[in-house]
Design a protein around this motif. Sequence first.
Motif, PDB file in Angstrom:
ATOM      1  N   UNK A 209       0.460  -1.455   0.322  1.00  0.00           N
ATOM      2  CA  UNK A 209      -0.422   0.037  -0.401  1.00  0.00           C
ATOM      3  C   UNK A 209       0.564   1.102   0.131  1.00  0.00           C
ATOM      4  N   UNK A 210       2.162   1.261  -0.256  1.00  0.00           N
ATOM      5  CA  UNK A 210       3.297   2.720  -0.063  1.00  0.00           C
ATOM      6  C   UNK A 210       3.907   2.118  -1.364  1.00  0.00           C
ATOM      7  N   UNK A 211       3.907   4.020  -2.311  1.00  0.00           N
ATOM      8  CA  UNK A 211       4.890   4.073  -3.227  1.00  0.00           C
ATOM      9  C   UNK A 211       6.135   3.653  -2.930  1.00  0.00           C
ATOM     10  N   UNK A 212       7.167   2.583  -3.987  1.00  0.00           N
ATOM     11  CA  UNK A 212       7.873   2.079  -3.362  1.00  0.00           C
ATOM     12  C   UNK A 212       9.197   2.559  -4.119  1.00  0.00           C
ATOM     13  N   UNK A 213       9.154   2.433  -5.010  1.00  0.00           N
ATOM     14  CA  UNK A 213       9.991   2.724  -6.464  1.00  0.00           C
ATOM     15  C   UNK A 213       9.069   3.729  -7.083  1.00  0.00           C
TER      16      UNK A 213
END
Length: 754
Positions: A301-305
């Motif tokens: 659920x988190x923007x990582x790349x």
Amino acid sequence: MPEKLTEPVLAPPVPEFLAHGGEMGALISAQDWSGTALGAPASWPRTLKSMLATLLSSPQPMIIGWGSDLLSFFNDSYRPMLGLRFDGLSGRPAAEQWTASWAELEPMAKKALGGEGSHYENMPFTLTRNGYTVPTWWTLSFMPFRDDDGAVVGVYCFPIETTQNVLIEQRREQEQKRQTFRVKLGDALRDAIEPKSLMLVAAEKLGVYLDAACVGYGEIDASGERVQIHHDWTADGSPGLVGAHPLDIYGPAVIAGLRAGRTVVVNDTASDPLTAWAACDVGCGSIAARAFVAAPLVKNGRLALIFFVLDPQPRIWTHDEKALVEEVAERTWTSLARLRAELDVHQMNRTLDQRTTELLRTETALRQSQKLEALGQLTGGVAHDFNNLLAVISSSVELLRSNRLPVDRHGYYLDLIYDTVGRAVKLTSQLLAFARQEPLSPEVFDVDLQVQVVVDLVRPLMGRQVNILYQSCGRNACVAEADINQFETALVNLAVNARDAMSANGQLIINVQQTGSLPAGPGHGPRAGDFIAISVSDTGCGIASEKLEVIFEPFYTTKAVGKGTGLGLSQVFGFAKQSGGAVHVRSELGRGSVFTLYLPRAESELPAKAWAQCPEQGADDGGLGVLVVEDNETLAQMTCEILDALGYRTVWAVNAASALALLAAGKNRFDLVFSDVVMPGMNGIEFGEQVRKHHPGLPVVLASGYNAVMAEQGPHGFELILKPYTTDTLVRVFRKAIAEQTSLPVLSGSEAAG
């Protein structure tokens, strides 16, 4: 008065040449031609009428151009191709009708007016259709039309639109190009050996394929506010973006799309609704891009790349390009995860290999300590036997030196000394073979013979109050396959364990027999198979049932401190398991114990001993030169005297350096070199290698009491005599070494060096 009726005005009749011309024929007939150079259709030249009749009745799209101005006429089949450019009028000059494309069409039409036909495949033209400018492709054929006198008065044009075919072919070529790109990308991703190189090669290949300025990867920090670009690829002359940048540089709409997992495509940051407000037309601060595609990777659920492709100029990204960026991003993430997993596995394997090596080293040390414990148990009995042997030798020598012994008894005591020395040699060799350190080396052996060796070895250890009864299986009847050295150690451990259980007073029975199964034991059930069972029974105190499960554990012992390490039975258990067998115990308190060691029965027969073929005894050895290399002066003197008495010519060297000097000084002086192994400086094996190198063809015989290197690696191809040696042994081995050497081709010094 009645109203006067007016006559209806009748439309002029349609000329015959237009009567069958469809809608275009009717439109041409209804058109007002009075203000044109052609005038009314009825007065048109016959050749024009003929051309129009042919044109209007053709089902194939056609255009004609009449006269030098190429006044344009076309049929119903062609009319839809004009779209909005058709205003209902015919007969207009081609330059006015085809304003946008006339520059390309005029040379073709002029060529036909000159009387020469022509054909053109897939000519590109940009047309306006449905309010949009679109590329189109056409196949055109131009033909001159002549009047009755043969003069060219017009041009036929047969247009066939090939836009769909061209687009299909372009898509096929593009797809083929993409497939080639995918294959090369896949190969490059598989060949990458570290994450950095994998990400860079993916960025480079996509950047070159898309003719982009910059391609790279950005990692979102923990705060979610900044993007850290660790690696990127740039085209020549384009700036790199490695470093940290604000995530909101393109505004909240872009960030929202990325965080939602959507790929964001912007053709022009200055005009696109997503970015125009941020005034990105001045370069958006640290990232100079007017067009970009950004594909996100969302984890938990988190923007990582973010995988991005940038261009410094406005650019219309196609649907296929966007899809390809997403595909490359997905393949890169997957390959990156695979590579990191492989690296983790490799690291785990390296760690496992290291731990395995350490465990094997520990196991070897443990096995050796178990062996040394058993050897320690043997020390007392062996020392007793050895002292007895020394007593016999000492007493015999004392009698021989005295004047009290009759001369006819000298031979008896000399034979007694000789036999006693042989018994001492056998005892010493058994101890050295038992104590040496080496890995498991299974071989086929006669169990009865090896048990007898152990019985002879441990008999002094048991004491006079222990009666040893050995029940054999029969010679060559019980053949097993296991490590002989470990087997002897296990049997010694069982014998020592039995002696201690009987307090050195009772009966020890060793029985060897064949069996067709294994009884159930710790960690396994009953199992059928061919086994050799070696049972060791005692009449000792027995073992309590609750302790039977722990007696094989390392360091478990019921003995007093200093009386044992508890490694003996664990060695028996480990050896049995490693050999594919088992160990079983039956015991009752006060009624003794029976330990049975099971080993797999060998499928192959006992290996035949290869006896060396030696020259017959009594061959003439007189005059052969022998270089004796021995650091012990007394032993060297005795050896030289023995050899001199046999007719050899001997020279003594105290060490390897002196021997090499003697060999160099007299190349043909010696027929054989006889050297000790353990010497100060260069040892006998190293010395023998030097002789081989510099004096090929000269036989070398080594002598040793015991040497760790030779025990592990063997004699390196040299003949070996074990100390103490006899005259017969010296003569036999010398003759064998000389015979074997003379049967080989002798190399020159240069050939040997090469």
